[in-house]
Design a protein around this motif. Sequence first.
Motif, PDB file in Angstrom:
ATOM      1  N   TYR A   4      -7.918  -6.238   0.321  1.00 48.01           N
ATOM      2  CA  TYR A   4      -6.630  -6.930   0.203  1.00 48.01           C
ATOM      3  C   TYR A   4      -6.842  -8.423  -0.083  1.00 48.01           C
ATOM      4  CZ  TYR A   4      -3.469  -3.142   1.514  1.00 48.01           C
ATOM      5  OH  TYR A   4      -2.718  -1.992   1.512  1.00 48.01           O
ATOM      6  N   GLU A 116      -3.815  10.642  -3.558  1.00 44.59           N
ATOM      7  CA  GLU A 116      -3.522   9.586  -2.597  1.00 44.59           C
ATOM      8  C   GLU A 116      -2.349  10.003  -1.704  1.00 44.59           C
ATOM      9  OE1 GLU A 116      -4.938   5.971  -5.614  1.00 44.59           O
ATOM     10  OE2 GLU A 116      -2.894   6.003  -4.808  1.00 44.59           O
ATOM     11  N   THR A 119       2.677   7.562   2.129  1.00 44.66           N
ATOM     12  CA  THR A 119       2.937   7.119   3.498  1.00 44.66           C
ATOM     13  C   THR A 119       4.275   6.389   3.596  1.00 44.66           C
ATOM     14  OG1 THR A 119       1.860   4.968   3.169  1.00 44.66           O
ATOM     15  CG2 THR A 119       0.454   6.820   3.841  1.00 44.66           C
ATOM     16  N   LYS A 122       4.034   2.834   2.139  1.00 49.27           N
ATOM     17  CA  LYS A 122       4.065   2.784   0.678  1.00 49.27           C
ATOM     18  C   LYS A 122       5.491   2.963   0.160  1.00 49.27           C
ATOM     19  CE  LYS A 122      -0.620   4.590  -0.029  1.00 49.27           C
ATOM     20  NZ  LYS A 122      -1.412   5.731  -0.535  1.00 49.27           N
ATOM     21  N   CYS A 125       7.503  -0.198   0.889  1.00 44.91           N
ATOM     22  CA  CYS A 125       7.047  -1.272   0.004  1.00 44.91           C
ATOM     23  C   CYS A 125       7.585  -1.072  -1.400  1.00 44.91           C
ATOM     24  CB  CYS A 125       5.518  -1.306  -0.009  1.00 44.91           C
ATOM     25  SG  CYS A 125       4.834  -2.633  -1.016  1.00 44.91           S
ATOM     26  N   LEU A 234      -9.040   0.475  -2.204  1.00 44.23           N
ATOM     27  CA  LEU A 234      -7.597   0.638  -2.046  1.00 44.23           C
ATOM     28  C   LEU A 234      -7.050   1.714  -2.974  1.00 44.23           C
ATOM     29  CD1 LEU A 234      -6.354  -3.069  -1.884  1.00 44.23           C
ATOM     30  CD2 LEU A 234      -6.508  -1.449   0.014  1.00 44.23           C
ATOM     31  N   SER A 237      -1.651   3.487  -5.357  1.00 41.30           N
ATOM     32  CA  SER A 237      -0.274   3.530  -4.852  1.00 41.30           C
ATOM     33  C   SER A 237       0.002   2.441  -3.826  1.00 41.30           C
ATOM     34  CB  SER A 237       0.024   4.906  -4.247  1.00 41.30           C
ATOM     35  OG  SER A 237      -0.951   5.260  -3.286  1.00 41.30           O
ATOM     36  N   ALA A 238      -1.046   1.812  -3.296  1.00 43.42           N
ATOM     37  CA  ALA A 238      -0.875   0.677  -2.388  1.00 43.42           C
ATOM     38  C   ALA A 238      -1.147  -0.642  -3.106  1.00 43.42           C
ATOM     39  CB  ALA A 238      -1.806   0.810  -1.183  1.00 43.42           C
ATOM     40  N   GLN A 239      -2.177  -0.645  -3.957  1.00 38.63           N
ATOM     41  CA  GLN A 239      -2.600  -1.900  -4.584  1.00 38.63           C
ATOM     42  C   GLN A 239      -1.551  -2.471  -5.525  1.00 38.63           C
ATOM     43  OE1 GLN A 239      -6.717  -2.725  -5.822  1.00 38.63           O
ATOM     44  NE2 GLN A 239      -5.979  -2.834  -7.931  1.00 38.63           N
ATOM     45  N   LEU A 280       3.684  -2.441   4.072  1.00 41.80           N
ATOM     46  CA  LEU A 280       2.497  -1.771   3.534  1.00 41.80           C
ATOM     47  C   LEU A 280       1.271  -2.085   4.370  1.00 41.80           C
ATOM     48  CD1 LEU A 280       1.251  -0.136   1.164  1.00 41.80           C
ATOM     49  CD2 LEU A 280       0.870  -2.320   0.007  1.00 41.80           C
ATOM     50  N   CYS A 281       1.115  -3.339   4.759  1.00 44.75           N
ATOM     51  CA  CYS A 281      -0.062  -3.739   5.530  1.00 44.75           C
ATOM     52  C   CYS A 281      -0.036  -3.186   6.954  1.00 44.75           C
ATOM     53  CB  CYS A 281      -0.154  -5.275   5.576  1.00 44.75           C
ATOM     54  SG  CYS A 281      -0.488  -6.048   3.987  1.00 44.75           S
ATOM     55  N   GLY A 284       0.674   1.077   6.392  1.00 47.18           N
ATOM     56  CA  GLY A 284      -0.294   1.754   5.533  1.00 47.18           C
ATOM     57  C   GLY A 284       0.354   2.526   4.393  1.00 47.18           C
TER      58      GLY A 284
END
Length: 284
Positions: A4, A116, A119, A122, A125, A234, A237-239, A280-281, A284
């Motif tokens: 991150y 992936e 969550t 996600k 976010c 990462l 889907s999160a990045q 997100l952080c 997750g």
Amino acid sequence: MYSYILVGIAVVMFGFMFFFNSEYEKNSGNSIRAILTFTAGSYSVGFLILLAINKFRIELTPFSLAVAAFATANLLLYNFCSIKSLGKINLSLYSVFCMLGGMALPFVAGILFFDEKLTVGKIICFVTIAAALALTIEKGKTKGGLIYYAGIFVFNGMSGVISKFYQSANVHKASEAAYSVQIALIAVIICVIMLIFNKDEKLKLNTKSVVSIIGNGTLGNIGNFLLLLGLTQLPASAQYPFVTGGVMIVSTIICYFTPNKPKKREIGAVALSFAGILALCILG
């Protein structure tokens, strides 16, 4: 957390790229020749920097070269659609198509094709940043050209999907730096060839234009390299939602130091983006 931090550094770089892009357009315009020169110059700078990062080693594999060529073609198609659309669409709507595509396609591809996990963090976010983007839309006339708007969405989003595909492929391939070198080199070659056949348009270059090219080339190429490294740890889907929200925040902060101060709804968009990144952080 280390990943991150890498992505966060890239986000700051992308935020400052808007300044260099704007300065170049002010000084050299946005003709096809101007865009090709800007792209060729930026990737020439990137090629040298990335080559230095890779300790001046050239690593070529058939897979890496093929994916790099595809990624470069995608980049040039995105630039072409950008040029065509900016005469038909207001800048805020252009930014929404661009950033939403850059977030949505890697997000969906990561869930559907790269196993992936979907969550709560996600989802929150993605939804909040999409809402933040919607807040930034300004009313303005459009003159058709739906295919170009779709191109902006798809080709900008595909850049993240291609990066994820490259990192996930379990084959013999070049390192992240070497792969990035190949993209830069192919982009320069194609742009120079196109410039040779584009002699009709006059191009105005001055010191500010050159500084803008160097700044954009440095920040953009290193930033994309860092995103490629980030994908080793990462999920896409999160990045990419993190990147989209982060760039909105950084760009708005930069606006405070320019004559174009952010409006209330832009500040609201930043608040939503921050909330989405925080979700997100934490979740997750």
